[in-house]
Design a protein around this motif. Structure first.
Motif, mmCIF file in Angstrom:
data_model
loop_
_atom_site.group_PDB
_atom_site.id
_atom_site.type_symbol
_atom_site.label_atom_id
_atom_site.label_comp_id
_atom_site.label_asym_id
_atom_site.label_seq_id
_atom_site.Cartn_x
_atom_site.Cartn_y
_atom_site.Cartn_z
ATOM 1 N N PRO A 43 9.213 -7.994 61.907
ATOM 2 C CA PRO A 43 9.025 -6.941 62.895
ATOM 3 C C PRO A 43 7.567 -6.596 62.877
ATOM 4 N N GLN A 44 6.775 -6.694 62.150
ATOM 5 C CA GLN A 44 5.151 -6.550 62.043
ATOM 6 C C GLN A 44 4.354 -7.600 62.570
ATOM 7 N N THR A 45 4.739 -9.035 61.949
ATOM 8 C CA THR A 45 3.817 -9.842 62.300
ATOM 9 C C THR A 45 4.155 -10.576 63.675
ATOM 10 N N LEU A 46 5.437 -10.684 64.159
ATOM 11 C CA LEU A 46 5.592 -11.237 65.423
ATOM 12 C C LEU A 46 5.093 -10.244 66.754
ATOM 13 N N PRO A 47 4.901 -8.690 66.575
ATOM 14 C CA PRO A 47 4.149 -8.032 67.642
ATOM 15 C C PRO A 47 2.689 -8.190 67.499
ATOM 16 N N LEU A 48 2.268 -8.508 66.140
ATOM 17 C CA LEU A 48 0.990 -8.999 66.018
ATOM 18 C C LEU A 48 0.397 -10.100 66.727
ATOM 19 N N ALA A 49 1.238 -11.047 66.443
ATOM 20 C CA ALA A 49 0.965 -12.231 67.274
ATOM 21 C C ALA A 49 0.761 -12.333 68.604
ATOM 22 N N THR A 50 1.546 -11.255 69.106
ATOM 23 C CA THR A 50 1.815 -11.316 70.826
ATOM 24 C C THR A 50 0.628 -10.557 71.345
ATOM 25 N N GLN A 51 -0.184 -9.880 70.241
ATOM 26 C CA GLN A 51 -1.324 -8.985 70.535
ATOM 27 C C GLN A 51 -2.563 -9.953 70.465
ATOM 28 N N MET A 52 -2.454 -10.903 69.385
ATOM 29 C CA MET A 52 -3.657 -11.597 69.214
ATOM 30 C C MET A 52 -3.939 -12.860 70.196
ATOM 31 N N VAL A 53 -2.884 -13.121 70.852
ATOM 32 C CA VAL A 53 -2.668 -14.175 71.725
ATOM 33 C C VAL A 53 -3.274 -14.015 73.100
ATOM 34 N N ARG A 54 -4.009 -14.879 73.995
ATOM 35 C CA ARG A 54 -4.793 -14.712 75.142
ATOM 36 C C ARG A 54 -3.662 -14.655 76.445
ATOM 37 N N ARG A 55 -3.863 -14.236 77.521
ATOM 38 C CA ARG A 55 -2.967 -14.373 78.461
ATOM 39 C C ARG A 55 -2.919 -15.883 78.845
ATOM 40 N N GLY A 56 -1.773 -16.214 79.164
ATOM 41 C CA GLY A 56 -1.174 -17.399 79.288
ATOM 42 C C GLY A 56 -1.238 -18.273 78.323
ATOM 43 N N GLY A 57 -1.231 -17.697 76.983
ATOM 44 C CA GLY A 57 -1.304 -18.520 75.852
ATOM 45 C C GLY A 57 0.244 -18.732 75.325
ATOM 46 N N LYS A 58 0.232 -19.056 73.868
ATOM 47 C CA LYS A 58 1.541 -19.326 73.314
ATOM 48 C C LYS A 58 1.703 -18.697 72.088
ATOM 49 N N VAL A 59 2.684 -18.238 71.540
ATOM 50 C CA VAL A 59 3.221 -17.828 70.348
ATOM 51 C C VAL A 59 4.164 -18.673 69.702
ATOM 52 N N VAL A 60 4.088 -19.208 68.487
ATOM 53 C CA VAL A 60 4.785 -20.232 68.099
ATOM 54 C C VAL A 60 5.536 -19.643 66.757
ATOM 55 N N ILE A 61 6.726 -19.350 66.736
ATOM 56 C CA ILE A 61 7.441 -18.816 65.846
ATOM 57 C C ILE A 61 8.017 -19.674 64.669
ATOM 58 N N ILE A 62 7.619 -19.759 63.678
ATOM 59 C CA ILE A 62 7.992 -20.610 62.482
ATOM 60 C C ILE A 62 8.596 -19.879 61.512
ATOM 61 N N GLY A 63 8.209 -18.584 60.991
ATOM 62 C CA GLY A 63 8.506 -17.802 60.039
ATOM 63 C C GLY A 63 10.174 -17.573 60.093
ATOM 64 N N GLY A 64 10.676 -17.612 59.255
ATOM 65 C CA GLY A 64 12.125 -17.557 59.586
ATOM 66 C C GLY A 64 12.941 -16.013 59.433
ATOM 67 N N PHE A 65 13.933 -16.009 60.093
ATOM 68 C CA PHE A 65 14.736 -14.736 60.192
ATOM 69 C C PHE A 65 15.864 -14.904 59.444
ATOM 70 N N ASP A 66 16.334 -13.509 58.868
ATOM 71 C CA ASP A 66 17.625 -13.528 58.164
ATOM 72 C C ASP A 66 18.636 -13.396 59.152
ATOM 73 N N ALA A 67 19.971 -13.830 58.701
ATOM 74 C CA ALA A 67 21.084 -13.860 59.694
ATOM 75 C C ALA A 67 21.495 -12.391 60.225
ATOM 76 N N GLY A 68 21.903 -12.354 61.196
ATOM 77 C CA GLY A 68 22.453 -11.042 62.114
ATOM 78 C C GLY A 68 21.123 -10.929 63.179
ATOM 79 N N VAL A 69 21.147 -9.491 63.676
ATOM 80 C CA VAL A 69 20.336 -9.033 64.627
ATOM 81 C C VAL A 69 18.943 -8.533 64.014
#
Length: 350
Positions: free
Chosen positions: A243-269
């Motif tokens: 919940p902290q690192t994914l928003p940070l990733a979207t803030q660090m990326v440039r316009r038109g850039g890519k955020v690749v999500i490798i870190g795992g989530f726990d089951a559920g929402v």
């Protein structure tokens, strides 16, 4: 054989269990020599999960072949090998398309056979066995799974020479992502809160390391890229930090850039607030990744064995601790306390 089984409390009990038998003529029996602990394993540590209690866990391993079925021709008894533990059902449309990493029955299938590295023996189909060059140690080979996850993510990212890239999380996955990106000609910034992990990142060629408790990663990447932001950000932390690192990733990326999500989530929402208007108007791509399988004509795990063999990936630098199987709970505690222990990759000697 001796094996570590998950308890109701989420720790391990080491005891004697039945050795597995070859389920078919195209299967191989492997004597596990080294097993590893990854971030996914640590997320399940000391966590009550009824469906895992009594099971042998672990999916990073290297060992030697002790028996083969009559139809096996690619390896022989005595060969030093890595067993690929991403194993689908083999008959669904995803498996038929060589995308077995997203097979609906992936986890149920792999837990029955290949994903049992914390036992002294396991069985795997011959198609998922890779012979090791003699100069690669079992410890180095146990990192093949980790690097394969990284290679799959890089393939999906489209990373190319001279890209400006950020990695969030300097665990084994993040450091592996760093090594692959540097080998491909990228300029690299890496973010982590653990000083010892950032020191390893520097040794491996990171152009800039950032501790978010001391410096602002967004300001750092803007300065690193002349105000633009990263072409690609790899989120490699996952778990409770997402919940902290994914928003940070979207803030660090440039316009038109890519955020690749490798870190795992726990089951559920998992509730994560993102600036969706900015993401949409900037055409920022969010790319989830899941394990690895094939890329074009090659199996990604086979490519990683080749990369380590050629010296393009320094697996040895990530191995910080070793424990015998009887001390597996101590090994997990060491990994959980990496800020104090300096742990990166922990090898379990089987």
């Amino acid at each position: 054989m001796k094996a570590a089984l998950k308890t109701q409390e989420g720790t391990f009990e080491v005891r004697e269990v039945d050795q597995p038998e070859l389920p078919g003529p195209d299967w191989v029996l492997v004597r596990v020599r080294i097993a590893g602990i990854c971030g996914t394993d640590l997320r399940h540590w000391r966590k009550h999960e009824a469906d895992l209690a009594g099971h042998i866990m672990g999916h990073e391993l290297a060992g030697d072949v002790v028996a083969v079925g009559d139809a096996v021709s690619n390896v022989a008894v005595g060969d030093r090998v890595v067993a690929e533990t991403v194993l689908g059902c083999g008959h669904c449309e995803y498996c038929r398309a060589r995308q077995y990493n997203i097979c609906p029955d992936l986890y149920a299938t792999r837990r029955r056979t290949v994903s049992r590295a914390y036992g002294q023996f396991l069985v795997a189909p011959a198609s998922h066995i890779y012979r090791l060059p003699q100069h690669i140690s079992f410890e180095e080979a146990a990192l093949v799974d980790t690097f394969s996850v990284c290679l799959h993510a890089q393939h999906l990212s489209g990373l190319t020479i001279n890209d400006r890239v950020a990695v969030i999380g300097a665990g084994p996955i993040g450091l592996g992502q760093l090594m692959l990106a540097k080998a491909s000609g990228a300029d690299m910034l890496i973010v982590d809160r653990v000083a010892s992990s950032l020191a390893v990142a520097q040794d491996l060629g990171a152009d800039l390391t950032v501790n978010p408790e001391e410096d602002d990663p967004v300001a750092a990447i803007k300065a690193f890229t002349g105000g633009r932001g990263a072409d690609i950000v790899f989120e490699c932390a996952g778990g409770t930090s997402m919940p902290q690192t994914l928003p940070l990733a979207t803030q660090m990326v440039r316009r038109g850039g890519k955020v690749v999500i490798i870190g795992g989530f726990d089951a559920g929402v998992t509730e994560i607030g993102l600036e969706w208007q900015r993401i949409q108007m900037s055409e920022i791509q969010l790319i989830p990744t899941a394990s690895f399988a094939w890329h074009r004509l090659n199996k990604e795990q086979g490519e990683v064995v080749e990369l380590i063999g050629k010296g393009k990936l320094d697996a040895k630098r990530l191995i910080t601790h070793r424990f015998p199987l009887d001390r597996i709970n101590e090994a997990f505690a060491c990994g959980e306390g990496k800020a104090q222990t300096g742990a990166v990759f922990i090898a379990i000697e089987m």
